[in-house]
Design an enzyme around this catalytic site. Structure first.
Site, mmCIF file in Angstrom:
data_model
loop_
_atom_site.group_PDB
_atom_site.id
_atom_site.type_symbol
_atom_site.label_atom_id
_atom_site.label_comp_id
_atom_site.label_asym_id
_atom_site.label_seq_id
_atom_site.Cartn_x
_atom_site.Cartn_y
_atom_site.Cartn_z
ATOM 1 N N GLU A 172 0.819 -1.224 0.000
ATOM 2 C CA GLU A 172 0.000 0.000 0.000
ATOM 3 C C GLU A 172 0.853 1.276 0.000
ATOM 4 O O GLU A 172 1.263 1.750 1.054
ATOM 5 C CB GLU A 172 -0.931 0.016 1.216
ATOM 6 C CG GLU A 172 -1.794 1.265 1.253
ATOM 7 C CD GLU A 172 -2.780 1.305 2.422
ATOM 8 O OE1 GLU A 172 -2.965 0.276 3.091
ATOM 9 O OE2 GLU A 172 -3.337 2.372 2.658
ATOM 10 N N LYS A 214 -2.306 -1.770 -3.324
ATOM 11 C CA LYS A 214 -3.419 -1.039 -2.686
ATOM 12 C C LYS A 214 -3.147 0.460 -2.851
ATOM 13 O O LYS A 214 -2.501 1.093 -2.014
ATOM 14 C CB LYS A 214 -3.515 -1.430 -1.210
ATOM 15 C CG LYS A 214 -4.620 -0.714 -0.460
ATOM 16 C CD LYS A 214 -5.013 -1.452 0.808
ATOM 17 C CE LYS A 214 -5.840 -0.563 1.705
ATOM 18 N NZ LYS A 214 -6.632 -1.252 2.681
HETATM 19 P P1 13P Z 1 -9.547 3.952 3.831
HETATM 20 O O1 13P Z 1 -10.268 4.211 5.092
HETATM 21 O O2 13P Z 1 -8.939 5.177 3.214
HETATM 22 O O3 13P Z 1 -10.333 3.143 2.827
HETATM 23 O O4 13P Z 1 -8.231 3.127 4.228
HETATM 24 C C1 13P Z 1 -8.187 1.795 4.280
HETATM 25 C C2 13P Z 1 -6.868 1.362 4.711
HETATM 26 O O5 13P Z 1 -6.693 0.197 4.963
HETATM 27 C C3 13P Z 1 -5.763 2.321 4.844
HETATM 28 O O6 13P Z 1 -4.571 1.679 5.201
#
Ligand code: 13P
Length: 320
Positions: A172, A214
């Site tokens: 991510e 992600k």
């Molecule tokens: P969001 O709340 O922006 O969807 O984030 C999910 C997430 O796992 C961030 O690390």
């Protein structure tokens, strides 16, 4: 299940991943909004509510958990995550240890001690995938190449360790959407960050088919209203030029975008994929966009359990 099969299951839009892995500090922010005290008991009650939602498995293929949730034992001696495993929902684990501030107002991933051992522990206890978040902040001078490279090296090292030990890594590299930057800026930053992240993943020898990216949507700053059609097209166009074609899958974050807009954007993105010949599986791993209505309905009271679960399903049914 092989790692490739896990990737396919998690990114099988309109099914997707519920990100319920808020650390103690982040869940406090969510609970503060509904005046609920951030105790372990309340955190357990809330996650039990989410995981025991009737028919959750019709919409959700995986849930990312925080270590406390993963190890949580309920009053009847069962594990909290068994509520998910019984429904054939895959369990994921947040493996990063948060972020530190750098002197030039950027963020750097903290190291996680004994990562190999942790991965082995989670695999042995039923996890199929993991998540590690880096965060990039847009300003006139940031993110810098040096900062992106450092974070990307950490992401790549984590991804390799996961694939070697039987976990699908969700990688991510979030780009914070807060602010009023324009679409040229986000396109430039998103391409630059992803290019470096994939360079480092390749350098480490990570098999692209075994990982899930992600990312944030390629959207102007949150202060600016944007037509979801524009975001969907900009995202595909940007990603097409920078992502490897054999990437296993994508699971977007919602990134503070309103739930209806985030869901609409992802639906449109999947609709336009063929037009742009973009073949990478694209689904979601939303946190806030899935949970906000549910939290507001729950408000910490057991009396609101059913209505809160209905809100969660209501939001999830927008994907269909
Ligand atoms: P969001 O709340 O922006 O969807 O984030 C999910 C997430 O796992 C961030 O690390």
């Amino acid at each position: 299940m092989t790692l490739k099969k896990i990737v396919k299951k998690l990114c099988d839009f309109p099914k997707g991943v519920l990100a319920a892995d808020e650390g103690i500090g982040t869940i406090k922010k969510r609970f503060d909004m509904i005046d609920v005290e951030n105790t372990q008991e309340n955190r357990t009650e809330y996650r039990k509510l989410l995981f025991s939602t009737p028919n959750l498995e019709d919409y959700i293929s995986g849930v990312i958990t925080y270590s406390e949730t993963f190890d949580q034992i309920l009053d009847d001696n069962s594990r909290l995550i068994d509520l998910l495993l019984e429904k054939n929902i895959l369990v994921g684990i947040k493996l990063d240890s948060g972020l530190s501030d750098t002197p030039d107002n950027q963020k750097l991933c903290n190291p996680t001690e004994n990562l190999d051992e942790k991965i082995k522990y989670y695999v042995e206890n039923g996890a199929s995938f993991a998540k590690w978040r880096a965060l990039f902040i847009i300003s006139d001078n940031t993110p810098t190449k040096e900062n992106i490279e450092k974070n990307a090296e950490i992401l790549a090292d984590y991804a390799l360790k996961c694939t070697q030990n039987g976990l699908v890594p969700i990688v991510e590299p979030e780009i914070l959407l807060k602010g009023n930057f324009d679409s040229n800026k986000i396109k430039e930053v998103s391409s630059f960050v992803l290019k470096i992240v994939f360079e480092k993943l390749r350098d480490c020898g990570v098999d692209m088919e075994e990982i899930i990216l992600k990312p944030s949507f390629v959207r102007q700053g949150l202060d600016i209203q944007v037509d979801p059609q524009v975001t969907a097209k900009d995202t595909i166009q940007n990603f097409k030029s920078v992502l490897p074609e054999n990437l296993g899958g994508i699971a977007f974050i919602s990134g503070g975008i309103k739930d209806s807009e985030a869901i609409e954007t992802l639906k449109l993105l999947n609709k336009y994929k063929d037009d742009f010949n973009f073949t990478v599986l694209s689904s979601y791993s939303f946190g806030r966009a899935l949970q906000t209505r549910c939290l507001q309905s729950w408000k910490g009271s057991v009396l609101n359990l059913n209505s809160a679960q209905k809100k969660l399903i209501e939001v999830l049914s927008f994907f269909k």
